[in-house]
Scaffold this motif. Structure first.
Motif, PDB file in Angstrom:
ATOM      1  N   VAL A 207       1.024  -1.415   0.027  1.00  0.00           N
ATOM      2  CA  VAL A 207       0.049   0.016  -0.009  1.00  0.00           C
ATOM      3  C   VAL A 207       0.745   1.463  -0.052  1.00  0.00           C
ATOM      4  O   VAL A 207       0.469   2.465   0.046  1.00  0.00           O
ATOM      5  CB  VAL A 207      -1.003   0.154   1.226  1.00  0.00           C
ATOM      6  N   GLY A 208       2.168   1.032   0.116  1.00  0.00           N
ATOM      7  CA  GLY A 208       3.081   1.924  -0.179  1.00  0.00           C
ATOM      8  C   GLY A 208       3.519   2.935   1.108  1.00  0.00           C
ATOM      9  O   GLY A 208       3.801   4.315   1.112  1.00  0.00           O
ATOM     10  N   PHE A 213       9.440   4.284   7.589  1.00  0.00           N
ATOM     11  CA  PHE A 213       8.214   3.807   8.313  1.00  0.00           C
ATOM     12  C   PHE A 213       8.093   2.255   8.738  1.00  0.00           C
ATOM     13  O   PHE A 213       7.858   1.837   9.813  1.00  0.00           O
ATOM     14  CB  PHE A 213       6.833   4.113   7.417  1.00  0.00           C
TER      15      PHE A 213
ATOM     16  N   PRO B  75       7.434   4.036  -3.011  1.00  0.00           N
ATOM     17  CA  PRO B  75       6.085   3.935  -2.179  1.00  0.00           C
ATOM     18  C   PRO B  75       4.954   4.977  -2.658  1.00  0.00           C
ATOM     19  O   PRO B  75       3.832   4.697  -2.568  1.00  0.00           O
ATOM     20  CB  PRO B  75       6.468   4.454  -0.724  1.00  0.00           C
ATOM     21  N   GLN B  76       5.404   5.936  -3.066  1.00  0.00           N
ATOM     22  CA  GLN B  76       4.611   7.106  -3.675  1.00  0.00           C
ATOM     23  C   GLN B  76       3.842   6.627  -4.869  1.00  0.00           C
ATOM     24  O   GLN B  76       2.559   6.751  -4.788  1.00  0.00           O
ATOM     25  CB  GLN B  76       5.452   8.547  -4.080  1.00  0.00           C
ATOM     26  N   ARG B  79       0.984   4.037  -3.661  1.00  0.00           N
ATOM     27  CA  ARG B  79      -0.043   4.875  -3.208  1.00  0.00           C
ATOM     28  C   ARG B  79      -1.086   5.200  -4.188  1.00  0.00           C
ATOM     29  O   ARG B  79      -2.337   5.579  -3.733  1.00  0.00           O
ATOM     30  CB  ARG B  79       0.210   5.997  -2.520  1.00  0.00           C
ATOM     31  N   PHE B 102      -5.530  -0.023   8.362  1.00  0.00           N
ATOM     32  CA  PHE B 102      -4.141  -0.355   8.594  1.00  0.00           C
ATOM     33  C   PHE B 102      -3.450   0.405   7.130  1.00  0.00           C
ATOM     34  O   PHE B 102      -2.520   0.995   7.183  1.00  0.00           O
ATOM     35  CB  PHE B 102      -3.942  -1.885   8.464  1.00  0.00           C
ATOM     36  N   ALA B 103      -4.200   0.037   6.095  1.00  0.00           N
ATOM     37  CA  ALA B 103      -3.382   0.626   4.760  1.00  0.00           C
ATOM     38  C   ALA B 103      -3.518   2.230   4.779  1.00  0.00           C
ATOM     39  O   ALA B 103      -2.556   2.819   4.157  1.00  0.00           O
ATOM     40  CB  ALA B 103      -4.300   0.184   3.575  1.00  0.00           C
ATOM     41  N   GLU B 105      -3.280   4.135   7.785  1.00  0.00           N
ATOM     42  CA  GLU B 105      -2.340   4.478   8.970  1.00  0.00           C
ATOM     43  C   GLU B 105      -1.118   4.286   8.511  1.00  0.00           C
ATOM     44  O   GLU B 105      -0.304   5.426   8.938  1.00  0.00           O
ATOM     45  CB  GLU B 105      -2.566   3.664  10.114  1.00  0.00           C
ATOM     46  N   VAL B 106      -0.677   3.205   7.542  1.00  0.00           N
ATOM     47  CA  VAL B 106       0.870   3.126   7.627  1.00  0.00           C
ATOM     48  C   VAL B 106       1.349   4.092   6.332  1.00  0.00           C
ATOM     49  O   VAL B 106       2.557   4.249   6.129  1.00  0.00           O
ATOM     50  CB  VAL B 106       1.209   1.600   7.098  1.00  0.00           C
ATOM     51  N   ILE B 107       0.391   4.784   5.707  1.00  0.00           N
ATOM     52  CA  ILE B 107       0.948   5.826   4.885  1.00  0.00           C
ATOM     53  C   ILE B 107       0.547   7.222   5.417  1.00  0.00           C
ATOM     54  O   ILE B 107       0.684   8.150   4.944  1.00  0.00           O
ATOM     55  CB  ILE B 107       0.162   5.910   3.533  1.00  0.00           C
ATOM     56  N   ARG B 109      -2.046   8.686   6.987  1.00  0.00           N
ATOM     57  CA  ARG B 109      -3.206   9.476   6.974  1.00  0.00           C
ATOM     58  C   ARG B 109      -3.477   9.931   8.433  1.00  0.00           C
ATOM     59  O   ARG B 109      -3.580   9.052   9.129  1.00  0.00           O
ATOM     60  CB  ARG B 109      -4.218   8.718   6.327  1.00  0.00           C
ATOM     61  N   ARG B 111      -5.849  10.608  11.763  1.00  0.00           N
ATOM     62  CA  ARG B 111      -6.757   9.658  12.227  1.00  0.00           C
ATOM     63  C   ARG B 111      -8.232  10.039  11.957  1.00  0.00           C
ATOM     64  O   ARG B 111      -9.021   9.099  11.644  1.00  0.00           O
ATOM     65  CB  ARG B 111      -6.624   9.750  13.890  1.00  0.00           C
ATOM     66  N   ARG B 150      -9.660  -2.197   0.907  1.00  0.00           N
ATOM     67  CA  ARG B 150      -8.377  -1.870   1.338  1.00  0.00           C
ATOM     68  C   ARG B 150      -7.526  -1.330   0.273  1.00  0.00           C
ATOM     69  O   ARG B 150      -6.838  -0.212   0.321  1.00  0.00           O
ATOM     70  CB  ARG B 150      -7.546  -3.044   1.855  1.00  0.00           C
TER      71      ARG B 150
END
Ligand SMILES: Nc1ncnc2c1ncn2[C@@H]1O[C@H](COP(=O)(O)OP(=O)(O)OP(=O)(O)O)[C@@H](O)[C@H]1O
Ligand SMILES: [Mg+2]
Lengths: 295, 228
Positions: A207-208, A213, B75-76, B79, B102-103, B105-107, B109, B111, B150
């Motif tokens: 998901v990138g 991180f 990563p970009q 996304r 989760f998808a 949160e880990v980038i 975003r 809350r 997701r």
């Protein structure tokens, strides 16, 4: 996009908890090895303080009267300079003696406040070409005008320096071996943590999530283990120091007073242990992340 | 949106998975990628995700050349893409809601964004009432819906699907396909590798066929197998 501190902390804690047995093993190994390192450093500091005046191979100390005249001092200096048995000699004046004294009895404020530079004898620190000439040189100087007393480096002190030197080598060698195994243990814990989270890591990549991180929680895990080990060792060191202190006090071995390292020096050693612990932890986890976390 | 020009991929060990592949998929299309097992469909999707690098030719996604793209930009890229697989790849110890969250949160975003978007996308895939179930408490079709949620929650430009109905019965598969079609209608480009002839034949959309790493067919309003 910054790495969320909260996320990192939560993730690190949960990793540590998941691998708690490995975490304990790694932390304890770091603690044991760093306690040894700390003990070796304390020993080094204590002995070199106690035997400070004899450091650098000084075999003979010629104490002058505190009130010795300049002429007497100069005469003694030139006598030493022209003596073929003497390799070198160094003059330590009253102010320098006072500094030395303060350092030696740093733990005993009353003693220091009772003494001024004027109370302390200046001296010559003499190194000989061969040790067995000590008696002859001493006899020649003893009783000359201005000379108060000649002191010899007894076999006891020489032996102490030798033994502690050897002991230190052993302790440090052992500690290095343990530190290496500690970083391997940490590396392995992190490897297991990465393996335990491989699904999450795969999803994060998909998901990138940024590389850092993904990495940082694992690196933090190793760092925390190293740091915890260092902290435990620092606590152990406090115990060792006060143990030595109470032993010296109990047996009233005044000569050993100087072995007790003053608090600020011990604090420095403790900070050093924390630092080494963090470095070991960071190194182990960095290696694991590099090898096993393909991001 | 997606463009491959003369793309070649040879794996270590000498297997040539793709050779001389050129495909252009404009924004908003829905394309089926078909072909026998081992023809290179998954490899093509992996190139688009930059899980693998082409060793010949050029791959563009959203105007960016993936071969010259720095590793730190990957990563970009991801996304802007969503991805679903035959085996769902959900996290078993997280609920449907948590898997989707989760998808995000880990980038990184915030809350409140997560809190707002996750229920919305779960509603979209028809799982509004099952947000707090874990994967093992959901049917295969429902698990795939979570996976699609997701993949879509970050509103990607491109959705890649590798045999998304491979583990599902025909009825469930049809439902999943309807969902992907709906996502496509929002403007998302969808590329789906599949062996599901029934679905491909029913949809009559663009079909690209691979065989031994080469494009052997590329037609609009196509069917699963040529001449069928
Ligand atoms: N990581 C890899 N290393 C080496 N060879 C691989 C790798 N992945 C795939 N291959 C080979 O590349 C070729 C194409 O594989 P690919 O997975 O792209 O086929 P596919 O069309 O997706 O097949 P299927 O329909 O069975 O999923 C096959 O011959 C396969 O064995
Ligand atoms: Mg495949």
């Amino acid at each position: 996009m910054g790495i969320s501190v909260q996320y990192t902390v939560r993730q690190t804690m949960s990793n540590l908890w998941r691998n708690r047995l490995m975490t304990i093993a790694a932390t304890l190994t770091v603690a044991v090895s760093l306690s040894l390192v700390g003990a070796a450093i304390l020993l080094q500091q204590g002995v070199s303080r106690a035997a400070g005046v004899w450091k650098g191979g000084v075999q003979l100390i010629v104490f002058m009267q505190p009130q010795a005249s300049q002429a007497d001092t100069a005469a003694t200096a030139s006598l030493l300079a022209s003596d073929s048995m003497v390799r070198s000699s160094r003059y330590v004046n009253q102010q320098q003696s006072y500094v030395e004294f303060k350092n030696l009895f740093a733990g005993q404020k009353d003693l220091i406040s009772a003494v001024t530079p004027a109370d302390l004898p200046p001296s010559f620190r003499v190194t000989l070409r061969t040790a067995k000439d000590a008696g002859a040189v001493g006899a020649r100087l003893g009783g000359r005008p201005g000379v108060k007393k000649v002191a010899y480096n007894q076999a006891g002190i020489r032996a102490m320096l030798k033994v502690t030197g050897a002991l230190q080598d052993v302790i440090v060698g052992l500690a290095v071996v343990l530190l290496v195994s500690a970083s391997v243990l940490i590396l392995n814990t992190i490897r297991m943590a990465i393996f335990g989270r491989r699904r999450e890591v795969a999803v994060m990549k998909l998901v990138g999530a940024s590389n850092w991180f993904i990495r940082v929680p694992f690196m933090m895990e190793g760092l925390v283990q190293g740091l915890l080990g260092g902290a435990l060792a620092a606590i152990v060191l406090v115990g060792v120091r006060s143990g030595v202190q109470s032993l010296v006090a109990r047996f009233q071995v005044n000569a050993l007073n100087a072995v007790v390292v003053p608090g600020h020096e011990a604090l420095l050693t403790q900070l050093l242990l924390l630092l080494i612990g963090s470095v070991v932890g960071a190194a182990g986890s960095a290696l694991a992340v590099h090898r096993f976390l393909d991001v | 949106m997606i463009r491959l020009e003369n793309v070649t991929k040879t794996y270590k060990g000498g297997v040539t998975a793709l050779s001389g592949v050129s495909i252009h998929i404009p924004k908003g299309e829905l394309v089926f990628l078909v072909g026998p097992s081992g023809s290179g469909k998954s490899t093509l999707l992996r190139l688009l995700l930059r899980e693998e690098l082409a060793d010949g030719g050029t791959v563009w996604v959203g105007g960016k050349d993936l071969s010259s793209m720095g590793k730190w930009k990957v990563p970009q890229l991801r996304r802007s893409m969503g991805c679903v697989f035959q085996d769902f790849r959900l996290l078993p110890n997280k609920t449907a809601h948590e898997n989707v969250a989760f998808a995000l949160e880990v980038i990184g975003r915030p809350r409140h964004v997560v809190a707002a978007q996750v229920p919305q996308v779960l509603e979209l895939v028809g799982l509004g009432g099952k947000a707090h179930r874990r994967p093992h408490e959901l049917s295969g079709g429902e698990q795939q819906r979570v996976a699609i949620a997701r993949a879509f929650v970050n509103r990607p430009l491109v959705l890649l699907a590798d045999e998304p109905t491979g583990n599902l019965d025909p009825d469930t598969s049809r439902g999943i396909m309807k969902l992907l079609e709906r996502i496509n209608r929002t403007g998302t480009t969808v590329l789906m590798a599949t062996h599901d002839a029934t679905i491909v034949d029913a949809m009559r959309r663009r079909v690209v066929e691979l065989d031994h790493g080469r494009v052997t067919r590329d037609e609009y309003r196509g069917v699963y197998s040529y001449g069928a």
